[in-house]
Write a protein that holds these residues in place. Structure first.
Motif, short mmCIF file in Angstrom:
data_model
loop_
_atom_site.label_atom_id
_atom_site.label_comp_id
_atom_site.label_asym_id
_atom_site.label_seq_id
_atom_site.Cartn_x
_atom_site.Cartn_y
_atom_site.Cartn_z
N VAL A 1 0.72 -1.17 -0.09
CA VAL A 1 0.14 0.09 0.22
C VAL A 1 0.83 1.31 -0.14
O VAL A 1 2.08 1.20 0.50
CB VAL A 1 -0.83 -0.06 1.16
CG1 VAL A 1 -1.78 -1.11 1.21
CG2 VAL A 1 -0.20 0.27 2.46
N ARG A 2 0.28 2.46 -0.40
CA ARG A 2 0.93 3.76 -0.27
C ARG A 2 -0.06 4.56 0.76
O ARG A 2 -1.19 4.38 0.56
CB ARG A 2 0.84 4.37 -1.84
CG ARG A 2 1.29 5.86 -1.59
CD ARG A 2 1.93 6.33 -3.06
NE ARG A 2 2.52 7.51 -2.98
CZ ARG A 2 4.01 7.36 -2.73
NH1 ARG A 2 4.38 6.37 -2.55
NH2 ARG A 2 4.41 8.68 -2.66
N VAL A 3 0.62 5.01 1.82
CA VAL A 3 -0.16 5.85 2.66
C VAL A 3 0.06 7.23 2.57
O VAL A 3 1.36 7.85 2.39
CB VAL A 3 0.45 5.20 4.24
CG1 VAL A 3 -0.37 6.05 5.21
CG2 VAL A 3 0.47 3.78 4.40
N GLU A 4 -1.08 8.01 2.32
CA GLU A 4 -0.90 9.48 2.30
C GLU A 4 -1.26 10.10 3.57
O GLU A 4 -2.55 10.04 4.06
CB GLU A 4 -1.79 9.87 1.08
CG GLU A 4 -1.41 9.26 -0.21
CD GLU A 4 -2.33 9.44 -1.41
OE1 GLU A 4 -2.91 10.65 -1.26
OE2 GLU A 4 -2.45 8.66 -2.33
N GLY A 5 -0.41 10.84 4.23
CA GLY A 5 -0.72 11.51 5.42
C GLY A 5 -0.86 13.04 5.22
O GLY A 5 -0.35 13.69 4.46
N ILE A 6 -1.97 13.60 5.74
CA ILE A 6 -2.33 14.93 5.77
C ILE A 6 -2.37 15.62 7.01
O ILE A 6 -2.72 15.09 8.03
CB ILE A 6 -3.61 15.31 4.72
CG1 ILE A 6 -4.81 14.67 5.49
CG2 ILE A 6 -3.64 14.60 3.36
CD1 ILE A 6 -6.19 15.10 5.00
N ASP A 7 -1.79 16.73 7.12
CA ASP A 7 -2.06 17.88 8.23
C ASP A 7 -2.06 18.99 7.94
O ASP A 7 -1.53 19.63 6.69
CB ASP A 7 -0.81 17.23 9.23
CG ASP A 7 -1.28 17.38 10.56
OD1 ASP A 7 -1.32 16.43 11.60
OD2 ASP A 7 -1.47 18.60 11.03
N ILE A 8 -2.48 20.01 8.85
CA ILE A 8 -2.50 21.40 8.57
C ILE A 8 -1.44 22.09 9.42
O ILE A 8 -1.25 23.01 9.11
CB ILE A 8 -4.02 22.17 9.11
CG1 ILE A 8 -4.12 21.84 10.62
CG2 ILE A 8 -5.02 21.45 8.25
CD1 ILE A 8 -5.29 22.44 11.12
N LEU A 9 -0.69 21.29 10.11
CA LEU A 9 0.42 22.01 11.10
C LEU A 9 1.90 21.57 10.25
O LEU A 9 2.31 20.57 10.27
CB LEU A 9 0.42 21.41 12.33
CG LEU A 9 1.32 21.92 13.37
CD1 LEU A 9 1.27 23.63 13.40
CD2 LEU A 9 1.34 21.19 14.77
N GLN A 10 2.26 22.62 9.64
CA GLN A 10 3.48 22.49 8.99
C GLN A 10 4.67 21.89 9.81
O GLN A 10 5.38 21.36 9.41
CB GLN A 10 3.91 23.60 8.05
CG GLN A 10 4.96 23.59 7.24
CD GLN A 10 4.83 22.65 6.02
OE1 GLN A 10 3.94 22.60 5.33
NE2 GLN A 10 5.90 21.65 5.74
N ARG A 11 4.59 22.57 10.58
CA ARG A 11 5.85 22.09 11.94
C ARG A 11 5.97 20.59 12.19
O ARG A 11 7.08 19.88 12.15
CB ARG A 11 5.66 23.13 13.29
CG ARG A 11 7.09 22.66 13.98
CD ARG A 11 6.99 23.73 15.12
NE ARG A 11 5.93 23.96 15.80
CZ ARG A 11 5.60 23.31 16.94
NH1 ARG A 11 6.48 22.23 17.53
NH2 ARG A 11 4.35 23.51 17.55
#
Length: 331
Positions: free
Chosen positions: A187-197
């Motif tokens: 699988v390929r896992v795509e992680g998203i977040d709004i905190l750039q740090r």
């Protein structure tokens, strides 16, 4: 003195073994913070060493645990309260990291003047807190992959083929994404977040990971409410308590639409504590972190209302998060 971890043998608390607040509750609560430090320190050491050896290694620390009723002396050694032990190493490590993260957040709250905390949320936390939370998330990823996914109809088969895609919402430092990719090599896992740090710290975590695993994990800055894919992902992980209520309500329909037919959405939720202290602390912590007060029952209703089916719940540790899974219909 040896230690027994037989939870069924733990007797009722003896007089004085509970935590009375007395005439000086602030002083007692201050001592309770040190008691929690003793719990975490003991559990952390017990991840690698036998519990009996851990208790013997620091008699003063062990006396603290006994004073709050987590240990009782018996004819064959200590009888250990079940809350102090974990069923397996993965759960134990997850529990320790989660408690460390909670303690660090509590210290941050204590040091804050209270201004702007709800708006700052996770952005106000130190790198140490973010990485500690990542350690707890990694254990969650392993538990999700090994204990939950095998019980979701068709999930293992979908994730075992080339081209399987997983979305990790609120990925933070990417620890859960890495753990999941390690268990499912296709699988390929795509992680998203709004905190750039957090994402910047995550790139460091990827660089330190197995290159073959890290190559199948990508991190990007994106709000869950901006997801536009349709019928794309074979599994979506959503740690619901970390989103504000407005963001959660806006994101859920988009995440459901992003599921491939027959794919699963798995959300982390918080149960409703039985006592007023944990309920009030939970609400305060949720607001400080920019989160929401959805509990397991309410999340279940939301998912059913969005047309998902085959609802299932999976408790983690006693009093801990409950995972709620639901599947998009095949047609």
């Amino acid at each position: 003195m040896s230690a027994s971890a037989e939870s069924v043998a733990f007797p009722a608390p003896v007089t004085g073994s509970v935590l009375p607040l007395g005439d000086n509750p602030v002083a007692v609560l201050e001592a309770a913070a040190w008691a929690m430090a003793a719990v975490v320190s003991t559990q952390r050491q017990a991840c690698t060493d036998p519990l009996a050896d851990v208790l013997a290694s620091d008699p003063q620390r062990t006396a603290v645990l006994e004073s709050v009723g987590l240990l009782q002396s018996g004819p064959d050694g200590y009888v250990v309260h079940p809350a102090l032990v974990s069923a397996d190493p993965t759960t134990a490590r997850s529990s320790v990291e989660a408690k460390l993260s909670s303690l660090r957040q509590a210290v941050s709250a204590a040091a804050s003047d209270g201004s702007g905390a709800p708006e700052d949320g996770w952005g106000a936390q130190s790198d140490e807190v973010l990485l500690s939370q990542g350690g707890a998330s990694a254990a969650t990823g392993r538990a999700l992959a090994t204990r939950v996914v095998p019980r979701l109809a068709g999930a293992v088969e979908r994730l075992a083929i080339e081209g399987g895609r997983v979305l990790d919402v609120g990925t933070g430092v990417g620890a859960l994404a890495l753990a999941f990719a390690e268990h499912f090599p296709q699988v390929r896992v795509e992680g998203i977040d709004i905190l750039q740090r957090a994402l910047d710290l995550g790139e460091g975590e990827l660089a330190a990971a197995d290159p073959a695993v890290a190559a199948r994990v990508s991190l990007r800055r994106q709000d869950a409410v901006d997801i536009t894919e349709s019928g794309t992902y074979h599994l979506v992980w959503l740690p619901a308590p970390f989103l504000s209520e407005a963001a959660l309500r806006a994101a859920l329909p988009r995440l459901v639409a992003a599921l491939a037919p027959g794919a699963w959405l798995v959300t982390g939720t918080n149960p409703v504590p039985e006592d007023a202290l944990r309920r009030s602390v939970g609400r305060w912590n949720a607001v400080r972190g920019g989160g929401n007060s959805f509990d397991t029952a309410r999340m279940s209703e939301e998912l059913e209302g969005l047309g998902l089916e085959d609802l299932a719940t999976f408790p983690t540790v006693p009093g801990g998060p409950v995972l709620v899974a639901a599947r998009r219909p095949e047609r």
